[in-house]
Every structure is written in C-alpha cells, then in structure tokens.
Design a protein around this motif. Structure first.
Motif, PDB file in Angstrom:
ATOM      1  N   LEU A 124     114.573   7.884 -47.632  1.00  0.00           N
ATOM      2  CA  LEU A 124     114.913   9.547 -48.249  1.00  0.00           C
ATOM      3  C   LEU A 124     115.978  10.580 -48.096  1.00  0.00           C
ATOM      4  CD1 LEU A 124     111.549   9.872 -49.508  1.00  0.00           C
ATOM      5  CD2 LEU A 124     113.333   9.577 -50.972  1.00  0.00           C
ATOM      6  N   PRO A 125     116.470  11.336 -48.488  1.00  0.00           N
ATOM      7  CA  PRO A 125     117.345  11.976 -47.486  1.00  0.00           C
ATOM      8  C   PRO A 125     116.075  13.025 -46.723  1.00  0.00           C
ATOM      9  CG  PRO A 125     117.906  11.677 -49.518  1.00  0.00           C
ATOM     10  CD  PRO A 125     116.924  11.134 -49.183  1.00  0.00           C
ATOM     11  N   GLU A 126     117.070  13.926 -45.974  1.00  0.00           N
ATOM     12  CA  GLU A 126     115.978  14.606 -44.854  1.00  0.00           C
ATOM     13  C   GLU A 126     115.391  16.112 -45.398  1.00  0.00           C
ATOM     14  OE1 GLU A 126     115.598  17.340 -39.972  1.00  0.00           O
ATOM     15  OE2 GLU A 126     117.640  15.165 -41.586  1.00  0.00           O
ATOM     16  N   GLY A 127     114.200  16.863 -45.530  1.00  0.00           N
ATOM     17  CA  GLY A 127     114.219  17.725 -46.269  1.00  0.00           C
ATOM     18  C   GLY A 127     113.886  17.380 -47.512  1.00  0.00           C
ATOM     19  N   LEU A 128     113.935  16.395 -48.242  1.00  0.00           N
ATOM     20  CA  LEU A 128     113.268  16.183 -50.018  1.00  0.00           C
ATOM     21  C   LEU A 128     112.124  16.456 -49.678  1.00  0.00           C
ATOM     22  CD1 LEU A 128     115.314  16.139 -52.417  1.00  0.00           C
ATOM     23  CD2 LEU A 128     115.115  13.923 -52.608  1.00  0.00           C
ATOM     24  N   LEU A 148     110.248  18.673 -52.502  1.00  0.00           N
ATOM     25  CA  LEU A 148     109.170  18.635 -54.152  1.00  0.00           C
ATOM     26  C   LEU A 148     107.869  19.474 -53.028  1.00  0.00           C
ATOM     27  CD1 LEU A 148     109.776  14.393 -54.362  1.00  0.00           C
ATOM     28  CD2 LEU A 148     110.226  17.657 -55.825  1.00  0.00           C
ATOM     29  N   LEU A 149     107.262  18.889 -51.661  1.00  0.00           N
ATOM     30  CA  LEU A 149     105.877  20.051 -51.337  1.00  0.00           C
ATOM     31  C   LEU A 149     105.276  20.948 -51.485  1.00  0.00           C
ATOM     32  CD1 LEU A 149     104.737  16.713 -48.568  1.00  0.00           C
ATOM     33  CD2 LEU A 149     104.030  16.653 -51.393  1.00  0.00           C
ATOM     34  N   SER A 150     106.537  21.650 -51.078  1.00  0.00           N
ATOM     35  CA  SER A 150     106.454  22.799 -51.216  1.00  0.00           C
ATOM     36  C   SER A 150     106.559  23.359 -52.398  1.00  0.00           C
ATOM     37  CB  SER A 150     106.785  23.731 -49.473  1.00  0.00           C
ATOM     38  OG  SER A 150     108.672  24.199 -49.985  1.00  0.00           O
ATOM     39  N   LEU A 151     106.981  23.146 -54.027  1.00  0.00           N
ATOM     40  CA  LEU A 151     107.469  23.367 -54.705  1.00  0.00           C
ATOM     41  C   LEU A 151     105.949  23.919 -55.202  1.00  0.00           C
ATOM     42  CD1 LEU A 151     109.862  23.895 -56.642  1.00  0.00           C
ATOM     43  CD2 LEU A 151     108.827  22.120 -57.920  1.00  0.00           C
ATOM     44  N   PRO A 152     105.899  25.405 -55.328  1.00  0.00           N
ATOM     45  CA  PRO A 152     104.546  25.958 -55.131  1.00  0.00           C
ATOM     46  C   PRO A 152     104.339  26.073 -57.377  1.00  0.00           C
ATOM     47  CG  PRO A 152     105.978  27.541 -55.187  1.00  0.00           C
ATOM     48  CD  PRO A 152     106.810  27.405 -54.748  1.00  0.00           C
ATOM     49  N   LEU A 175     116.612  21.355 -56.859  1.00  0.00           N
ATOM     50  CA  LEU A 175     116.375  20.498 -55.982  1.00  0.00           C
ATOM     51  C   LEU A 175     116.318  19.272 -56.932  1.00  0.00           C
ATOM     52  CD1 LEU A 175     114.298  18.758 -54.424  1.00  0.00           C
ATOM     53  CD2 LEU A 175     112.323  20.147 -55.988  1.00  0.00           C
ATOM     54  N   ALA A 176     116.305  19.673 -58.323  1.00  0.00           N
ATOM     55  CA  ALA A 176     116.768  18.404 -59.053  1.00  0.00           C
ATOM     56  C   ALA A 176     117.829  17.470 -59.282  1.00  0.00           C
ATOM     57  CB  ALA A 176     116.705  19.304 -60.692  1.00  0.00           C
TER      58      ALA A 176
END
Length: 317
Positions: free
Chosen positions: A228-232, A236-240, A251-252
């Motif tokens: 997986l690319p770094e930061g991806l 995702l996890l921080s998408l509130p 992001l999409a």
C-alpha cells in the motif's frame, strides 16, 4: 507422521489418511482437499503426488521436479483470467499486468485439457495426475465437464483443492474422497511463520484477524499491506463522518490510481474490519458492502469510491 509429510505442520488427521493410502496402495481416483486458504493443502498435494510417483517414502529428485512444476505426468491447473484472447493463470496476472477486476475462473477449455491429459500414457507415474486449485471457481459448463471426467478418469488421479466446497455440485463431492484441513493451532502457526522472512513492521490486529490461524493467509495479507502507498491507510482511517468533500474526492482519486482492482478489494476488507473495531456502526459496514458489489460489477471504480466516501462523510444523497 511419515517423513514424506514432515514439513506439513498441524494437519495430523489429513496426513494419517494420505499416508495410510500410500502405504496400503489403496488410492482413490479422485480426492477433494478442503479447508481454509494457506493451511497446507497445496503442500499436502505436492507431497501426496510425490508418494504416488515414488512410493510412500518419497524421493528428493521427484520432489524437486514437482516443486519446479516440470514433471511430465503431472498437470497443475489454476483459475485464469481472460486477457486479449489468452488465458493467464492467476499466479501470473500481476506480473503480466492483467486487469483483475473480476475473479479468475477455471474454464471449459482447461477442463477439456484435463480430460486429454488423463487419456495420455504416463511416462514415470502409475497414471497421469491432475491438480485443480480453487475448483469452486467454475461456471456450470466446466463443472459439468469436470463431472464427466470424474466419472471416467481412466487410470489417472485428480486432486481437487477447494476453500468453499459447498459451492461444488453434490455429484462432484460424491465422486471424490474428501480430506479435511483445519486452521493451524498457535504452536504450529508460530513454527511456520518462524521460517518465513520477518515482517517489515509488526502485524496489526486486523492482519492477524484476517489470517484467522492461516500462516499462508497471513503472509499474503502482509504482502498486500506492505504494497500500500504510504499515507493511504492513515487517510482512510482519519476520514471523519463530517469530512471535507474535496478530501473524500481526492482520496478516491489517489486510491484508484495507486491500486489495482484486487488491491482495492483487499483494502476494503481490511477497512471494514478496522472500522468495525472502532466504530461498530452496522450502517457503515453495509455501505462498504455496497461498495464491494459495485467494484465487482462494471461500475467505474473511481466513481464507486467517490460516491461511497461522500456518503460515509454524510454528504451523499
């Protein structure tokens, strides 16, 4: 446990059955190896074929040829992708840049090849030997063709490997001797993983949960995770639940440009598990299941992700 199966850990019932068949020379014309992915079914098939060809104690030279895939009396068949009119084995799809949006299949042409192979005269083995991986990945036509082959295998033998035997025709079940493989106990799992390269980072709780006692599955999940690319994942996890719509759209875009279809589906599975562990909101998981169905159909992936991320952010209709 016999020396032939010494490296097959945690599968004593299966080893006992297979070793006894070799020792007594009471071999069935067809076997069905069932159990989760990554617990040793493929290794068991290799060792069993070695015993069939060389005898119950095995033979190093035969083992090397089987593992290299160049024994003249063995045909190993795996699901394929159809790419530009060519059938590409699933194991070669990534290397050859094949679009992996839809899952690979065992196809009618492959089953016909199996029938022709079994009709050959063997060179060294008692009969021609065929292994079919992911045998549940068949449509109706190849399944019916396989059934006819099982009814008349000649002097050969078929080994069917399946993680979802319930998807097979009952008539296929009835013509095979079933050999069950289970998830490995903790001790055996640790022994198998000790021989593998250590992970670049510690395994997350989600990776361990996805593996569910399967060393092969854990190694595959590690590979996906490390690709997986770094930061991806952090994005995702921080998408509130009230995210900036521009971030959702970005992001999409980045996700679909960086990952192929198979990687997107794997990441979606991981994300579902991670969200359930933190949010425990069934509606979120249901929306992600809809996203999965869209990715498996002919919906444009970027559009599917955009709509899903916007809806999860509370911005969609």
């Amino acid at each position: 446990m016999t020396a032939l199966f010494a490296d097959l850990l945690g599968q004593d019932p299966a080893v006992t059955l297979l070793a006894a068949a070799l020792r007594r020379q009471r071999l069935a014309p067809a076997y069905l190896f069932t159990g989760p992915e990554g617990v040793g079914r493929r290794l068991a098939a290799l060792r069993f074929l070695e015993g069939v060809i060389a005898g119950p104690e095995g033979e190093p030279a035969v083992r090397r040829r089987l593992e290299a895939g160049n024994h003249p009396d063995v045909l190993w068949v795996e699901p394929t992708y159809l790419d530009k009119g060519q059938l590409v084995p699933a194991s070669q799809a990534l290397e050859r840049g094949v679009n992996r949006r839809s899952p690979p299949q065992l196809r009618l042409e492959q089953i016909r090849e199996v029938s022709r192979f079994l009709a050959r005269r063997p060179v060294e083995a008692p009969g021609c030997l065929v292994v079919l991986e992911q045998v549940e990945a068949m449509a109706e036509a190849p399944a019916n063709a396989l059934l006819k082959t099982l009814e008349e295998p000649g002097g050969g033998m078929l080994l069917l490997i399946s993680a979802s035997p319930e998807q097979l025709l009952s008539t296929i079940h009835s013509r095979c001797q079933r050999v069950r493989f289970g998830r490995l106990p903790a001790e055996s799992l640790a022994r198998v993983l000790a021989s593998a390269p250590p992970p670049a980072v510690a395994d997350t709780e989600e990776l361990l949960a996805l593996a569910a006692g399967s060393p092969g599955a854990l190694l595959a999940h590690r590979q996906q995770w490390q690709s997986l690319p770094e930061g991806l994942v952090d994005r995702l996890l921080s998408l509130p639940m009230a995210a900036d719509p521009f971030e959702a759209l970005a992001l999409a875009r980045d996700l679909t440009e960086a990952l192929d279809a198979e990687q997107q589906l794997w990441l979606l599975t991981w994300w579902q598990l991670a969200l359930w562990r933190t949010l425990r909101q069934p509606a979120v998981l249901q929306r992600l299941e809809r996203l999965r169905s869209h990715l498996l159909s002919y919906v444009q992936p970027r559009l599917a992700w955009e709509v899903a991320l916007l809806e999860l952010a509370g911005l969609g209709g």
